[in-house]
Motif scaffolding. Sequence first.
Motif, PDB file in Angstrom:
ATOM      1  N   LEU A  92       0.796  -1.227   0.000  1.00 16.80           N
ATOM      2  CA  LEU A  92       0.000   0.000   0.000  1.00 16.80           C
ATOM      3  C   LEU A  92       0.830   1.279   0.000  1.00 16.80           C
ATOM      4  CD1 LEU A  92      -3.018  -0.818   2.348  1.00 16.80           C
ATOM      5  CD2 LEU A  92      -3.089  -0.334  -0.107  1.00 16.80           C
ATOM      6  N   ASP A  93       2.038   1.224   0.517  1.00 15.57           N
ATOM      7  CA  ASP A  93       2.882   2.423   0.515  1.00 15.57           C
ATOM      8  C   ASP A  93       3.068   2.970  -0.901  1.00 15.57           C
ATOM      9  OD1 ASP A  93       5.101   4.131   2.026  1.00 15.57           O
ATOM     10  OD2 ASP A  93       6.007   3.384   0.173  1.00 15.57           O
ATOM     11  N   ASP A  94       3.041   2.095  -1.895  1.00  9.37           N
ATOM     12  CA  ASP A  94       3.322   2.522  -3.267  1.00  9.37           C
ATOM     13  C   ASP A  94       2.164   3.251  -3.948  1.00  9.37           C
ATOM     14  OD1 ASP A  94       6.057   1.807  -3.746  1.00  9.37           O
ATOM     15  OD2 ASP A  94       5.444  -0.282  -3.568  1.00  9.37           O
ATOM     16  N   VAL A  95       1.073   3.488  -3.235  1.00  9.42           N
ATOM     17  CA  VAL A  95       0.036   4.359  -3.806  1.00  9.42           C
ATOM     18  C   VAL A  95       0.548   5.790  -3.912  1.00  9.42           C
ATOM     19  CG1 VAL A  95      -1.818   2.919  -2.904  1.00  9.42           C
ATOM     20  CG2 VAL A  95      -1.111   4.955  -1.617  1.00  9.42           C
TER      21      VAL A  95
ATOM     22  N   ALA B 148       0.693  15.315  11.714  1.00  8.75           N
ATOM     23  CA  ALA B 148       1.714  16.188  11.127  1.00  8.75           C
ATOM     24  C   ALA B 148       2.333  15.460   9.938  1.00  8.75           C
ATOM     25  CB  ALA B 148       2.775  16.520  12.164  1.00  8.75           C
ATOM     26  N   ARG B 149       2.017  15.913   8.753  1.00  6.71           N
ATOM     27  CA  ARG B 149       2.443  15.220   7.538  1.00  6.71           C
ATOM     28  C   ARG B 149       3.602  15.970   6.882  1.00  6.71           C
ATOM     29  NH1 ARG B 149      -0.592  11.464   5.508  1.00  6.71           N
ATOM     30  NH2 ARG B 149       0.204  11.879   3.420  1.00  6.71           N
ATOM     31  N   TYR B 150       4.379  15.218   6.121  1.00  7.35           N
ATOM     32  CA  TYR B 150       5.416  15.843   5.307  1.00  7.35           C
ATOM     33  C   TYR B 150       5.300  15.309   3.886  1.00  7.35           C
ATOM     34  CZ  TYR B 150       8.024  11.502   6.290  1.00  7.35           C
ATOM     35  OH  TYR B 150       8.403  10.206   6.422  1.00  7.35           O
ATOM     36  N   PRO B 151       5.868  16.015   2.908  1.00  9.34           N
ATOM     37  CA  PRO B 151       5.677  15.640   1.499  1.00  9.34           C
ATOM     38  C   PRO B 151       6.166  14.223   1.212  1.00  9.34           C
ATOM     39  CG  PRO B 151       6.602  17.845   1.665  1.00  9.34           C
ATOM     40  CD  PRO B 151       6.638  17.266   3.048  1.00  9.34           C
ATOM     41  N   GLY B 152       5.410  13.526   0.354  1.00  8.93           N
ATOM     42  CA  GLY B 152       5.815  12.205  -0.095  1.00  8.93           C
ATOM     43  C   GLY B 152       5.188  11.048   0.642  1.00  8.93           C
ATOM     44  N   LEU B 153       4.480  11.310   1.735  1.00  7.36           N
ATOM     45  CA  LEU B 153       3.801  10.228   2.436  1.00  7.36           C
ATOM     46  C   LEU B 153       2.629   9.718   1.598  1.00  7.36           C
ATOM     47  CD1 LEU B 153       3.587  11.539   6.110  1.00  7.36           C
ATOM     48  CD2 LEU B 153       5.081   9.747   5.223  1.00  7.36           C
ATOM     49  N   PRO B 154       2.316   8.426   1.673  1.00  8.48           N
ATOM     50  CA  PRO B 154       1.132   7.930   0.968  1.00  8.48           C
ATOM     51  C   PRO B 154      -0.133   8.529   1.568  1.00  8.48           C
ATOM     52  CG  PRO B 154       2.014   6.240   2.415  1.00  8.48           C
ATOM     53  CD  PRO B 154       3.010   7.354   2.413  1.00  8.48           C
ATOM     54  N   GLU B 155      -1.084   8.809   0.699  1.00  7.34           N
ATOM     55  CA  GLU B 155      -2.381   9.334   1.133  1.00  7.34           C
ATOM     56  C   GLU B 155      -3.460   8.327   0.771  1.00  7.34           C
ATOM     57  OE1 GLU B 155      -3.166  13.593   0.358  1.00  7.34           O
ATOM     58  OE2 GLU B 155      -1.273  13.524  -0.742  1.00  7.34           O
ATOM     59  N   VAL B 156      -4.186   7.872   1.775  1.00  7.57           N
ATOM     60  CA  VAL B 156      -5.286   6.939   1.535  1.00  7.57           C
ATOM     61  C   VAL B 156      -6.533   7.431   2.245  1.00  7.57           C
ATOM     62  CG1 VAL B 156      -3.723   4.970   1.279  1.00  7.57           C
ATOM     63  CG2 VAL B 156      -4.731   5.451   3.507  1.00  7.57           C
TER      64      VAL B 156
END
Length: 264
Positions: free
Chosen positions: A88-91, A125-133
Amino acid sequence: MSYPALTITFLGTGTSSGVPMIACDCPVCTSNYKKDNRLRSSIMVQSATTTLVVDAGPDFRYQMLRAKVKHLDAILLTHSHKDHLGGLDDVRAFNFFSHQPMQVYATEFTQEAIVREIPYAFYEARYPGLPEVKLNTMNSAFPFMVGDIPVTPIQVWHLKMPVLGFRFGAFTYITDANRIDEEEKEKIKGSDVLVLNALRKEQHISHFSLSEAIAVSQELSIPEVYLTHLSHQMGKHEDVSKELPAGVMLSYDGLQLQLPGKED
Protein backbone atom coordinates in the motif's frame (compact mmCIF):
# COMPACT_ATOMS: atom_id res chain seq x y z
CA MET A 1 -29.04 -5.25 -12.45
CA SER A 2 -27.09 -3.41 -15.14
CA TYR A 3 -23.30 -3.34 -15.31
CA PRO A 4 -20.70 -2.25 -17.84
CA ALA A 5 -18.43 -4.40 -19.99
CA LEU A 6 -15.36 -5.32 -17.95
CA THR A 7 -11.75 -6.24 -18.58
CA ILE A 8 -10.22 -8.45 -15.91
CA THR A 9 -6.43 -8.63 -15.68
CA PHE A 10 -4.73 -11.17 -13.42
CA LEU A 11 -1.87 -9.18 -11.87
CA GLY A 12 -0.71 -12.07 -9.71
CA THR A 13 -1.86 -15.65 -9.22
CA GLY A 14 0.54 -17.04 -6.61
CA THR A 15 0.29 -17.72 -2.92
CA SER A 16 1.94 -15.73 -0.11
CA SER A 17 5.48 -16.86 -0.97
CA GLY A 18 5.07 -16.30 -4.70
CA VAL A 19 6.41 -18.70 -7.32
CA PRO A 20 9.33 -19.26 -7.52
CA MET A 21 9.70 -19.42 -3.76
CA ILE A 22 12.94 -18.15 -2.25
CA ALA A 23 15.63 -20.86 -1.99
CA CYS A 24 13.47 -23.58 -3.60
CA ASP A 25 14.93 -25.82 -6.31
CA CYS A 26 11.76 -27.77 -7.11
CA PRO A 27 10.77 -28.30 -10.78
CA VAL A 28 8.10 -25.57 -10.59
CA CYS A 29 10.34 -22.95 -8.99
CA THR A 30 13.12 -23.63 -11.51
CA SER A 31 10.78 -23.72 -14.52
CA ASN A 32 11.50 -21.32 -17.37
CA TYR A 33 7.88 -21.39 -18.53
CA LYS A 34 6.36 -17.97 -17.87
CA LYS A 35 3.02 -19.35 -16.64
CA ASP A 36 4.86 -21.03 -13.77
CA ASN A 37 6.09 -17.66 -12.46
CA ARG A 38 3.48 -16.16 -10.13
CA LEU A 39 3.41 -12.90 -8.18
CA ARG A 40 1.17 -12.56 -5.13
CA SER A 41 -2.55 -12.77 -5.98
CA SER A 42 -4.33 -9.67 -7.26
CA ILE A 43 -6.62 -8.68 -10.12
CA MET A 44 -7.45 -5.44 -11.92
CA VAL A 45 -11.05 -4.74 -12.94
CA GLN A 46 -11.66 -2.09 -15.61
CA SER A 47 -14.68 -0.56 -17.29
CA ALA A 48 -14.41 2.15 -19.92
CA THR A 49 -14.23 4.79 -17.17
CA THR A 50 -13.16 3.07 -13.92
CA THR A 51 -10.12 1.06 -12.82
CA LEU A 52 -9.92 -0.79 -9.53
CA VAL A 53 -7.56 -3.37 -8.07
CA VAL A 54 -8.36 -6.16 -5.63
CA ASP A 55 -5.52 -6.43 -3.11
CA ALA A 56 -2.16 -4.65 -3.06
CA GLY A 57 0.43 -7.11 -1.83
CA PRO A 58 4.22 -6.79 -1.73
CA ASP A 59 4.36 -7.05 -5.54
CA PHE A 60 1.95 -4.14 -6.08
CA ARG A 61 4.56 -1.71 -7.48
CA TYR A 62 5.88 -4.17 -10.05
CA GLN A 63 2.34 -5.29 -10.96
CA MET A 64 1.37 -1.69 -11.71
CA LEU A 65 4.49 -1.18 -13.81
CA ARG A 66 4.11 -4.48 -15.67
CA ALA A 67 0.47 -3.74 -16.52
CA LYS A 68 1.32 -0.11 -17.41
CA VAL A 69 -1.37 1.28 -15.10
CA LYS A 70 -1.50 5.08 -15.33
CA HIS A 71 -4.63 5.72 -13.26
CA LEU A 72 -6.24 3.83 -10.41
CA ASP A 73 -9.58 4.78 -8.84
CA ALA A 74 -9.65 2.40 -5.89
CA ILE A 75 -8.17 -0.60 -4.11
CA LEU A 76 -10.44 -3.24 -2.55
CA LEU A 77 -8.83 -5.39 0.15
CA THR A 78 -9.98 -8.93 0.80
CA HIS A 79 -8.35 -9.22 4.22
CA SER A 80 -5.48 -8.15 6.44
CA HIS A 81 -2.70 -10.60 5.59
CA LYS A 82 0.62 -9.14 4.43
CA ASP A 83 0.51 -10.72 0.98
CA HIS A 84 -2.72 -8.80 0.28
CA LEU A 85 -1.93 -5.32 1.64
CA GLY A 86 1.85 -5.11 2.02
CA GLY A 87 2.31 -2.84 -1.02
CA LEU A 88 0.00 0.00 0.00
CA ASP A 89 2.88 2.42 0.52
CA ASP A 90 3.32 2.52 -3.27
CA VAL A 91 0.04 4.36 -3.81
CA ARG A 92 2.27 7.43 -3.35
CA ALA A 93 2.94 7.45 -7.09
CA PHE A 94 -0.78 7.62 -7.89
CA ASN A 95 -1.18 10.35 -5.26
CA PHE A 96 1.56 12.37 -6.93
CA PHE A 97 -0.01 12.31 -10.38
CA SER A 98 -3.70 12.50 -9.41
CA HIS A 99 -3.32 14.95 -6.48
CA GLN A 100 -5.93 12.79 -4.72
CA PRO A 101 -5.84 10.25 -1.89
CA MET A 102 -6.24 6.63 -2.94
CA GLN A 103 -9.69 5.26 -2.15
CA VAL A 104 -9.16 2.05 -0.16
CA TYR A 105 -12.15 -0.18 0.68
CA ALA A 106 -11.74 -2.56 3.63
CA THR A 107 -13.52 -3.98 6.64
CA GLU A 108 -12.93 -2.28 9.99
CA PHE A 109 -10.69 -5.18 11.03
CA THR A 110 -8.56 -4.82 7.89
CA GLN A 111 -8.40 -1.05 8.36
CA GLU A 112 -6.74 -1.63 11.73
CA ALA A 113 -4.08 -3.69 9.94
CA ILE A 114 -3.57 -0.92 7.37
CA VAL A 115 -2.89 1.60 10.12
CA ARG A 116 -0.35 -0.81 11.63
CA GLU A 117 1.24 -1.43 8.22
CA ILE A 118 1.67 2.21 7.19
CA PRO A 119 1.08 4.26 10.37
CA TYR A 120 2.92 7.27 8.93
CA ALA A 121 0.14 7.67 6.36
CA PHE A 122 -2.17 8.67 9.21
CA TYR A 123 0.08 11.03 11.17
CA GLU A 124 -1.53 14.36 11.93
CA ALA A 125 1.71 16.19 11.13
CA ARG A 126 2.44 15.22 7.54
CA TYR A 127 5.42 15.84 5.31
CA PRO A 128 5.68 15.64 1.50
CA GLY A 129 5.82 12.20 -0.09
CA LEU A 130 3.80 10.23 2.44
CA PRO A 131 1.13 7.93 0.97
CA GLU A 132 -2.38 9.33 1.13
CA VAL A 133 -5.29 6.94 1.53
CA LYS A 134 -8.96 7.43 2.27
CA LEU A 135 -10.38 4.45 4.11
CA ASN A 136 -13.89 3.36 3.15
CA THR A 137 -15.65 0.79 5.31
CA MET A 138 -17.32 -2.15 3.61
CA ASN A 139 -18.87 -5.43 4.73
CA SER A 140 -20.72 -8.32 3.14
CA ALA A 141 -24.16 -6.88 3.91
CA PHE A 142 -24.01 -3.88 1.58
CA PRO A 143 -23.27 -3.74 -2.16
CA PHE A 144 -21.75 -0.49 -3.41
CA MET A 145 -20.38 1.21 -6.51
CA VAL A 146 -16.85 2.15 -7.50
CA GLY A 147 -17.43 4.55 -10.38
CA ASP A 148 -19.72 2.65 -12.73
CA ILE A 149 -18.67 -0.80 -11.46
CA PRO A 150 -21.13 -2.50 -9.05
CA VAL A 151 -19.46 -4.40 -6.20
CA THR A 152 -21.16 -7.13 -4.17
CA PRO A 153 -18.98 -8.25 -1.21
CA ILE A 154 -19.12 -11.97 -0.39
CA GLN A 155 -17.94 -13.22 3.00
CA VAL A 156 -15.93 -16.44 2.96
CA TRP A 157 -13.85 -18.15 5.63
CA HIS A 158 -10.05 -18.46 5.75
CA LEU A 159 -10.10 -21.02 8.59
CA LYS A 160 -11.58 -18.75 11.31
CA MET A 161 -10.82 -15.43 9.61
CA PRO A 162 -13.62 -13.71 7.64
CA VAL A 163 -12.39 -12.72 4.18
CA LEU A 164 -14.24 -10.81 1.48
CA GLY A 165 -14.62 -11.98 -2.08
CA PHE A 166 -16.32 -9.78 -4.66
CA ARG A 167 -18.84 -10.06 -7.47
CA PHE A 168 -18.59 -7.53 -10.28
CA GLY A 169 -21.54 -8.03 -12.61
CA ALA A 170 -21.29 -11.62 -13.86
CA PHE A 171 -17.71 -12.08 -12.57
CA THR A 172 -16.88 -13.34 -9.07
CA TYR A 173 -13.44 -13.36 -7.41
CA ILE A 174 -12.66 -15.30 -4.23
CA THR A 175 -9.25 -15.88 -2.70
CA ASP A 176 -7.96 -17.23 0.63
CA ALA A 177 -10.96 -19.37 1.47
CA ASN A 178 -11.66 -22.90 2.61
CA ARG A 179 -15.38 -22.50 3.38
CA ILE A 180 -18.32 -20.53 2.00
CA ASP A 181 -21.60 -20.35 3.91
CA GLU A 182 -24.77 -21.23 2.04
CA GLU A 183 -26.23 -17.70 2.11
CA GLU A 184 -23.04 -16.33 0.60
CA LYS A 185 -23.05 -18.99 -2.12
CA GLU A 186 -26.35 -17.50 -3.27
CA LYS A 187 -24.49 -14.31 -4.21
CA ILE A 188 -22.16 -16.31 -6.47
CA LYS A 189 -24.81 -18.33 -8.30
CA GLY A 190 -25.56 -17.07 -11.79
CA SER A 191 -22.01 -15.80 -12.36
CA ASP A 192 -20.61 -16.45 -15.82
CA VAL A 193 -17.04 -16.57 -14.48
CA LEU A 194 -15.70 -17.58 -11.06
CA VAL A 195 -12.13 -17.18 -9.83
CA LEU A 196 -11.45 -19.36 -6.80
CA ASN A 197 -8.35 -20.13 -4.76
CA ALA A 198 -6.81 -23.59 -4.96
CA LEU A 199 -3.53 -23.74 -3.08
CA ARG A 200 -2.34 -27.25 -3.94
CA LYS A 201 -3.59 -30.79 -4.52
CA GLU A 202 -3.21 -31.81 -0.87
CA GLN A 203 -5.72 -30.61 1.72
CA HIS A 204 -4.82 -27.41 3.60
CA ILE A 205 -6.08 -25.96 6.87
CA SER A 206 -7.22 -22.59 5.46
CA HIS A 207 -7.32 -22.82 1.65
CA PHE A 208 -9.33 -24.90 -0.79
CA SER A 209 -7.37 -27.76 -2.32
CA LEU A 210 -7.64 -28.43 -6.05
CA SER A 211 -10.38 -31.05 -5.65
CA GLU A 212 -12.29 -28.90 -3.15
CA ALA A 213 -12.23 -25.85 -5.43
CA ILE A 214 -13.46 -27.94 -8.36
CA ALA A 215 -16.26 -29.37 -6.22
CA VAL A 216 -17.41 -25.89 -5.14
CA SER A 217 -17.43 -24.61 -8.72
CA GLN A 218 -19.43 -27.63 -9.90
CA GLU A 219 -21.90 -27.29 -7.02
CA LEU A 220 -22.51 -23.66 -8.03
CA SER A 221 -22.77 -24.61 -11.75
CA ILE A 222 -20.39 -21.87 -12.91
CA PRO A 223 -19.56 -22.45 -16.60
CA GLU A 224 -16.10 -20.82 -16.60
CA VAL A 225 -13.77 -21.20 -13.61
CA TYR A 226 -10.18 -20.00 -13.08
CA LEU A 227 -8.09 -21.18 -10.14
CA THR A 228 -5.74 -18.75 -8.40
CA HIS A 229 -3.56 -18.31 -5.29
CA LEU A 230 -1.54 -21.30 -6.48
CA SER A 231 1.56 -22.55 -4.67
CA HIS A 232 4.56 -24.30 -6.19
CA GLN A 233 3.16 -27.48 -4.62
CA MET A 234 0.33 -27.47 -7.18
CA GLY A 235 2.71 -28.51 -9.95
CA LYS A 236 3.58 -27.12 -13.36
CA HIS A 237 0.93 -25.15 -15.20
CA GLU A 238 0.95 -27.36 -18.30
CA ASP A 239 0.85 -30.63 -16.34
CA VAL A 240 -1.99 -29.62 -14.02
CA SER A 241 -4.02 -28.10 -16.88
CA LYS A 242 -4.25 -31.53 -18.52
CA GLU A 243 -5.88 -32.96 -15.39
CA LEU A 244 -8.69 -30.38 -15.06
CA PRO A 245 -12.33 -30.96 -16.01
CA ALA A 246 -13.96 -28.99 -18.82
CA GLY A 247 -14.58 -25.37 -17.91
CA VAL A 248 -11.93 -25.27 -15.15
CA MET A 249 -8.57 -23.63 -15.88
CA LEU A 250 -5.50 -22.46 -14.03
CA SER A 251 -5.09 -18.70 -14.12
CA TYR A 252 -1.69 -17.16 -14.77
CA ASP A 253 -0.09 -13.74 -14.43
CA GLY A 254 -1.10 -11.47 -17.31
CA LEU A 255 -4.24 -13.40 -18.25
CA GLN A 256 -6.99 -11.05 -19.45
CA LEU A 257 -10.72 -11.75 -19.66
CA GLN A 258 -13.30 -9.69 -21.53
CA LEU A 259 -16.82 -9.76 -20.05
CA PRO A 260 -19.81 -8.18 -21.79
CA GLY A 261 -21.99 -5.68 -19.98
CA LYS A 262 -25.71 -5.89 -19.29
CA GLU A 263 -28.48 -3.32 -19.42
CA ASP A 264 -31.76 -3.63 -17.55
